[in-house]
Design an enzyme around this catalytic site. Structure first.
Site, short mmCIF file in Angstrom:
data_model
loop_
_atom_site.label_atom_id
_atom_site.label_comp_id
_atom_site.label_asym_id
_atom_site.label_seq_id
_atom_site.Cartn_x
_atom_site.Cartn_y
_atom_site.Cartn_z
N ARG A 162 35.22 21.63 13.00
CA ARG A 162 35.98 22.87 13.23
C ARG A 162 36.84 22.74 14.49
NH1 ARG A 162 34.33 22.56 9.09
NH2 ARG A 162 33.05 23.97 7.85
N SER A 232 32.67 32.58 7.36
CA SER A 232 31.65 32.15 8.31
C SER A 232 32.07 32.55 9.72
CB SER A 232 31.46 30.64 8.24
OG SER A 232 31.06 30.26 6.94
N GLU A 328 33.30 30.79 15.10
CA GLU A 328 34.32 29.99 14.42
C GLU A 328 35.61 30.79 14.31
OE1 GLU A 328 34.85 28.26 9.91
OE2 GLU A 328 32.88 28.08 10.85
#
Length: 345
Positions: A162, A232, A328
């Site tokens: 990420r 998420s 995130e």
């Protein structure tokens, strides 16, 4: 072209009520550059937005938001590979569908990931055993001040979990305008996660993987068109093997994924669930009752509700396991993106 309505509610998948000083959209690099120059002249903040699938607006945005609508898919093949040049404003899931319709394998594990193609390299999107970095050939980046496009190789993008260079050196004054993908014709199915492990590697087809991934995601993840969310919310944390071993003594069935460097990646959703937070709510925001990794806009949530819930969840997991989850989702304040960890501290 500017948009009269300055509401951001339909432009972020959390469906949070926020406004911008001005909203415009760009269909080519020149329009992007012109919008950036206008923001500089007005001394206003500038934000490039795709489909708003990975952002949390903390408050109204005090500047110009530009919607990236640069489209187009160019396809070239050679003896060994399919090469795709894709405009940053294309929808990611529709690109996956396009590939399947043209008998191109390699994207099927990444089905139903929300957002635009231009956002994919920023987060190095990944799901069900595949990350963008494994199929990325290059990323075209526009220097908004110079009006010049530079092509970065996949190695130059500095991809990580990420993570990418676009969160750092190319964060300000730059815009992704296209992404190049390289998909091998020697397709090897990735069947390591979830229901995919039940499929036979000898007989499975890309379409079967696509269908299975879609079924898994739809069974666990809320549709943003129905229930506001940003997917998420937290990254899966990576911890020392000793930390994972200590937790597994109390929770033998804890999901754990060994990494090449010897560390262990844990499932953030599992940690949130073990903290007893499935379905927990603050104001109109709630932890999803099927997938604890997702925070939802359950009932006309405000930005303050989501922020308070995100902090509560993070603190609760830290208190129980000694692990601090890192968001995130990108946090956007009035003048632009802010550090999400600091915003929850």
């Amino acid at each position: 072209m500017s948009i009269d309505d300055t509401s951001l509610q339909s432009l972020n998948t959390f469906s949070l009520a926020a406004h911008a000083a001005e909203i415009t959209y760009a269909q080519n690099a020149k329009q992007l550059t012109d919008a950036w120059k206008l923001a500089q002249e007005k001394q206003q903040p500038f934000l490039l937005l795709g489909e708003g699938s990975n952002v949390l607006f903390l408050e109204d945005f005090a500047g110009i938001i530009v919607l990236n609508r640069i489209k187009g898919i160019e396809l070239i093949e050679n003896a060994d590979e399919w090469l795709m040049h894709v405009g940053a404003g294309e929808n990611w899931h529709q690109l996956v569908c396009y590939a399947l319709e043209h008998d191109i394998a390699g994207l099927e594990n990444l089905a139903l990931i929300p957002g635009c193609v231009g956002s994919a390299p920023i987060q190095n999107i990944g799901a069900y055993g595949i990350e963008l970095q494994s199929i990325c050939d290059y990323v075209d980046v526009l220097d908004l001040k110079a009006g010049k496009v530079t092509r970065l190789t996949a190695a130059e993008c500095q991809f990580g979990y990420r993570e990418s260079i676009f969160k750092h050196a190319y964060k300000e004054g730059h815009a992704i305008v296209a992404v190049g993908l390289k998909l091998t014709k020697q397709w090897q199915p990735k069947l390591t996660y979830g229901d995919l492990s039940r499929l036979s590697p000898e007989t499975v087809t890309p379409r079967q993987i696509f269908d299975s991934v879609c079924a898994m995601r739809q069974s666990k993840l809320p549709d943003p068109a129905v229930t506001g969310n940003a997917g998420s919310f937290y990254k899966n944390p990576t911890v020392d093997a000793s930390v994972a071993e200590k937790i597994s003594l109390e929770y033998p069935s804890m999901p754990a994924y060994p990494q090449p460097d010897g560390q262990i990646k844990l499932a953030a959703g599992w940690l949130v669930e073990q903290a007893g937070l499935k379905g927990f709510s603050i104001g109109g925001a709630a932890v999803h009752d099927k997938q604890a990794l997702v925070l939802i806009n359950k009932d006309h949530a405000t930005s303050a509700d989501v922020r308070a819930l995100a902090k509560y969840v993070r603190d609760a997991v830290a208190a129980k396991f000694g692990i601090w989850l890192e968001p995130e989702v990108r946090f956007i304040a009035s003048a632009g993106e802010v550090n999400a960890v600091e915003a929850l501290s």
